[in-house]
Design a protein around this motif. Structure first.
Motif, PDB file in Angstrom:
ATOM      1  N   CYS A 268       0.837  -1.196   0.000  1.00 17.43           N
ATOM      2  CA  CYS A 268       0.000   0.000   0.000  1.00 17.43           C
ATOM      3  C   CYS A 268       0.874   1.249   0.000  1.00 17.43           C
ATOM      4  N   VAL A 269       0.414   2.277  -0.683  1.00 12.15           N
ATOM      5  CA  VAL A 269       1.115   3.564  -0.733  1.00 12.15           C
ATOM      6  C   VAL A 269       0.107   4.653  -0.404  1.00 12.15           C
ATOM      7  N   ASP A 270       0.495   5.601   0.442  1.00 11.89           N
ATOM      8  CA  ASP A 270      -0.376   6.739   0.750  1.00 11.89           C
ATOM      9  C   ASP A 270      -0.243   7.798  -0.335  1.00 11.89           C
ATOM     10  N   SER A 271      -1.362   8.429  -0.670  1.00 10.07           N
ATOM     11  CA  SER A 271      -1.377   9.316  -1.832  1.00 10.07           C
ATOM     12  C   SER A 271      -0.630  10.628  -1.623  1.00 10.07           C
ATOM     13  N   ASP A 272      -0.221  10.942  -0.386  1.00  8.80           N
ATOM     14  CA  ASP A 272       0.582  12.143  -0.179  1.00  8.80           C
ATOM     15  C   ASP A 272       2.067  11.830  -0.030  1.00  8.80           C
ATOM     16  N   ASP A 273       2.434  10.558  -0.216  1.00  7.16           N
ATOM     17  CA  ASP A 273       3.836  10.146  -0.165  1.00  7.16           C
ATOM     18  C   ASP A 273       4.329   9.800  -1.563  1.00  7.16           C
ATOM     19  N   PHE A 274       5.578   9.391  -1.670  1.00  5.13           N
ATOM     20  CA  PHE A 274       6.102   8.906  -2.947  1.00  5.13           C
ATOM     21  C   PHE A 274       7.177   7.872  -2.691  1.00  5.13           C
ATOM     22  N   VAL A 275       7.626   7.209  -3.744  1.00  6.01           N
ATOM     23  CA  VAL A 275       8.525   6.066  -3.574  1.00  6.01           C
ATOM     24  C   VAL A 275       9.730   6.170  -4.507  1.00  6.01           C
ATOM     25  N   ALA A 276      10.779   5.430  -4.167  1.00  5.53           N
ATOM     26  CA  ALA A 276      11.974   5.358  -5.000  1.00  5.53           C
ATOM     27  C   ALA A 276      11.641   4.595  -6.286  1.00  5.53           C
ATOM     28  N   PRO A 277      12.378   4.850  -7.380  1.00  7.46           N
ATOM     29  CA  PRO A 277      12.082   4.168  -8.644  1.00  7.46           C
ATOM     30  C   PRO A 277      12.147   2.641  -8.549  1.00  7.46           C
ATOM     31  N   ASP A 278      12.998   2.115  -7.676  1.00  7.34           N
ATOM     32  CA  ASP A 278      13.166   0.663  -7.556  1.00  7.34           C
ATOM     33  C   ASP A 278      12.477   0.093  -6.318  1.00  7.34           C
ATOM     34  N   TYR A 279      11.521   0.817  -5.796  1.00  8.67           N
ATOM     35  CA  TYR A 279      10.755   0.403  -4.608  1.00  8.67           C
ATOM     36  C   TYR A 279      10.159  -0.996  -4.785  1.00  8.67           C
ATOM     37  N   CYS A 280       9.380  -1.193  -5.816  1.00  9.12           N
ATOM     38  CA  CYS A 280       8.744  -2.491  -6.044  1.00  9.12           C
ATOM     39  C   CYS A 280       9.767  -3.559  -6.415  1.00  9.12           C
ATOM     40  N   GLU A 281      10.718  -3.195  -7.259  1.00  7.77           N
ATOM     41  CA  GLU A 281      11.675  -4.182  -7.746  1.00  7.77           C
ATOM     42  C   GLU A 281      12.537  -4.753  -6.623  1.00  7.77           C
ATOM     43  N   LYS A 282      13.052  -3.895  -5.770  1.00  2.00           N
ATOM     44  CA  LYS A 282      13.938  -4.384  -4.700  1.00  2.00           C
ATOM     45  C   LYS A 282      13.175  -5.209  -3.664  1.00  2.00           C
ATOM     46  N   LEU A 283      11.973  -4.787  -3.330  1.00  2.00           N
ATOM     47  CA  LEU A 283      11.188  -5.564  -2.371  1.00  2.00           C
ATOM     48  C   LEU A 283      10.780  -6.913  -2.967  1.00  2.00           C
ATOM     49  N   TYR A 284      10.352  -6.911  -4.228  1.00  2.00           N
ATOM     50  CA  TYR A 284       9.931  -8.160  -4.866  1.00  2.00           C
ATOM     51  C   TYR A 284      11.120  -9.105  -5.068  1.00  2.00           C
ATOM     52  N   THR A 285      12.239  -8.563  -5.494  1.00  2.00           N
ATOM     53  CA  THR A 285      13.431  -9.391  -5.696  1.00  2.00           C
ATOM     54  C   THR A 285      13.861 -10.048  -4.393  1.00  2.00           C
ATOM     55  N   LYS A 286      13.829  -9.291  -3.310  1.00  2.00           N
ATOM     56  CA  LYS A 286      14.186  -9.853  -2.005  1.00  2.00           C
ATOM     57  C   LYS A 286      13.206 -10.945  -1.598  1.00  2.00           C
ATOM     58  N   ALA A 287      11.935 -10.719  -1.845  1.00  2.00           N
ATOM     59  CA  ALA A 287      10.925 -11.729  -1.514  1.00  2.00           C
ATOM     60  C   ALA A 287      11.171 -13.023  -2.270  1.00  2.00           C
ATOM     61  N   GLU A 288      11.510 -12.914  -3.544  1.00  2.00           N
ATOM     62  CA  GLU A 288      11.777 -14.094  -4.358  1.00  2.00           C
ATOM     63  C   GLU A 288      13.051 -14.798  -3.920  1.00  2.00           C
ATOM     64  N   GLN A 289      14.087 -14.027  -3.637  1.00  2.00           N
ATOM     65  CA  GLN A 289      15.361 -14.621  -3.215  1.00  2.00           C
ATOM     66  C   GLN A 289      15.225 -15.385  -1.904  1.00  2.00           C
ATOM     67  N   GLU A 290      14.486 -14.813  -0.967  1.00  2.00           N
ATOM     68  CA  GLU A 290      14.370 -15.402   0.366  1.00  2.00           C
ATOM     69  C   GLU A 290      13.124 -16.291   0.513  1.00  2.00           C
ATOM     70  N   LYS A 291      12.315 -16.380  -0.539  1.00  3.95           N
ATOM     71  CA  LYS A 291      11.041 -17.105  -0.458  1.00  3.95           C
ATOM     72  C   LYS A 291      10.216 -16.591   0.731  1.00  3.95           C
ATOM     73  N   ALA A 292      10.207 -15.275   0.864  1.00  2.00           N
ATOM     74  CA  ALA A 292       9.595 -14.634   2.035  1.00  2.00           C
ATOM     75  C   ALA A 292       8.128 -14.306   1.793  1.00  2.00           C
ATOM     76  N   ASP A 293       7.365 -14.353   2.865  1.00  3.63           N
ATOM     77  CA  ASP A 293       5.954 -13.962   2.816  1.00  3.63           C
ATOM     78  C   ASP A 293       5.781 -12.466   3.066  1.00  3.63           C
ATOM     79  N   ILE A 294       6.685 -11.900   3.854  1.00  8.43           N
ATOM     80  CA  ILE A 294       6.656 -10.473   4.164  1.00  8.43           C
ATOM     81  C   ILE A 294       8.064  -9.913   4.055  1.00  8.43           C
ATOM     82  N   VAL A 295       8.195  -8.788   3.361  1.00  8.28           N
ATOM     83  CA  VAL A 295       9.476  -8.084   3.245  1.00  8.28           C
ATOM     84  C   VAL A 295       9.241  -6.633   3.613  1.00  8.28           C
ATOM     85  N   TRP A 296      10.135  -6.066   4.428  1.00 12.76           N
ATOM     86  CA  TRP A 296      10.008  -4.655   4.750  1.00 12.76           C
ATOM     87  C   TRP A 296      11.309  -3.925   4.478  1.00 12.76           C
TER      88      TRP A 296
END
Length: 325
Positions: free
Chosen positions: A94-122
């Motif tokens: 989830c993203v709040d509409s008054d905030d913003f994210v880094a260009p690789d926000y989704c990619e780095k979190l998803y890549t880490k999830a795949e590498q670690e077979k994780a259910d939750i990544v922060w």
């Protein structure tokens, strides 16, 4: 039809000053296979019109965008829930509409999830304080484990926000109680999902830009500020009681000391609104089940226990200016 790697839910309300930057930061993600779900919570300003203009600049993303409209204003918690009903990604964030994210926000979190077979990544995040963006580190306690991270979140050692947590889609089915109030609602949802997770992972890098709004209370006059503090305290009380109910039904009694601390945190929220001895009934009636137990809680400092004692006796308003520790 392929399943998106990540679904991003964005509740939209009163964000016309920031929604353009938020939208562009999402459309320009380096991860291509992303589903975007924007939910209009009956915003009274031009946020949705500005968002549509921004989306028009990214025709390559058009097929990846879903826009929902609430029939009535429902608040952030229910609005996110509405967005979840249409998410099809492997993971959700989830993203709040008054905030913003880094260009690789989704990619780095998803890549880490795949590498670690994780259910939750922060991840870590930036927090705006005045003109500065300060990095807020969110490291785990040693090797991430479910119990240790639940404790960290209950004790406020980590930010219990949905925008810093990428979660496997299926975990949202583990939410037995959706919060109906808009304080501590993220924590109420997040901790229920932690109990259903098997593996956790952490990205030691700030990927989210969180605008912390200090003006909503500081700009209010005394009476209005007090009303807001009391309302927020009651909202937090309702959500934490809901969360404790969930844990009691799912074998979480081992976190009882952490829940005492969390409830004390909620009680402490109302201290600035205590001006007379009669006001102290607010303190006594918030989470009354811990009025005695808080004195044996190892997470509560001696200073805070003295403050609690004075508030319980109705003496806190008389002496608060003279308290020196």
């Amino acid at each position: 039809m392929t399943i998106p790697f990540v679904s991003v839910i964005v509740p939209v309300y009163g964000a016309e000053q920031y929604i353009a930057k938020c939208g562009r930061s999402l459309m320009e993600q380096t991860l291509q296979d992303v589903e975007y779900v924007f939910v209009d919570d009956c915003t009274p300003d031009n946020s949705m019109e500005i968002l549509q203009q921004v989306l028009g600049d990214y025709p390559n993303r058009k097929a990846q965008v879903k826009i929902l409209h609430n029939e009535t204003n429902q608040g952030a918690a229910q609005t996110r829930r509405n967005g979840m009903t249409v998410c099809t990604g492997e993971y959700v964030i989830c993203v709040d509409s008054d905030d913003f994210v880094a260009p690789d926000y989704c990619e780095k979190l998803y890549t880490k999830a795949e590498q670690e077979k994780a259910d939750i990544v922060w991840c870590d995040f930036y927090k705006q304080q005045g003109e500065k963006w300060n990095v807020i580190k969110q490291p785990p306690v040693g090797k991430p484990s479910i119990d240790s991270e639940i404790k960290s979140l209950l004790l406020g050692r980590r930010q219990g926000s949905l925008w810093s947590h990428l979660v496997r889609n299926g975990l949202y089915k583990s939410i037995a109680y959706f919060p109906t109030h808009n304080m501590a609602e993220d924590l109420t949802i997040l901790l229920q999902m932690y109990t259903a997770a098997h593996r956790l992972a952490y990205v030691a890098e700030p990927l989210y830009y969180y605008r912390y709004n200090e003006t909503s209370l500081s700009n209010a006059d005394g009476a209005e500020r007090d009303r807001r503090l009391i309302r927020q305290m009651r909202d937090m009380e309702a959500n934490v009681n809901l969360l404790e109910r969930f844990f009691s039904e799912h074998g979480g009694q081992r976190f009882h000391k952490e829940f005492v601390f969390r409830k004390f945190f909620n009680k402490r929220w109302v201290l600035p609104a205590l001006h007379t001895s009669s006001d102290c009934s607010l303190w006594r009636h918030c989470h009354p089940d811990i009025n005695l137990r808080l004195y044996t809680c190892p997470y509560i400092t001696v200073k805070d226990k003295i403050t609690a004692f004075l508030a319980a006796l109705g003496l806190y308003p008389c002496v608060k200016r003279h308290l020196v520790f």
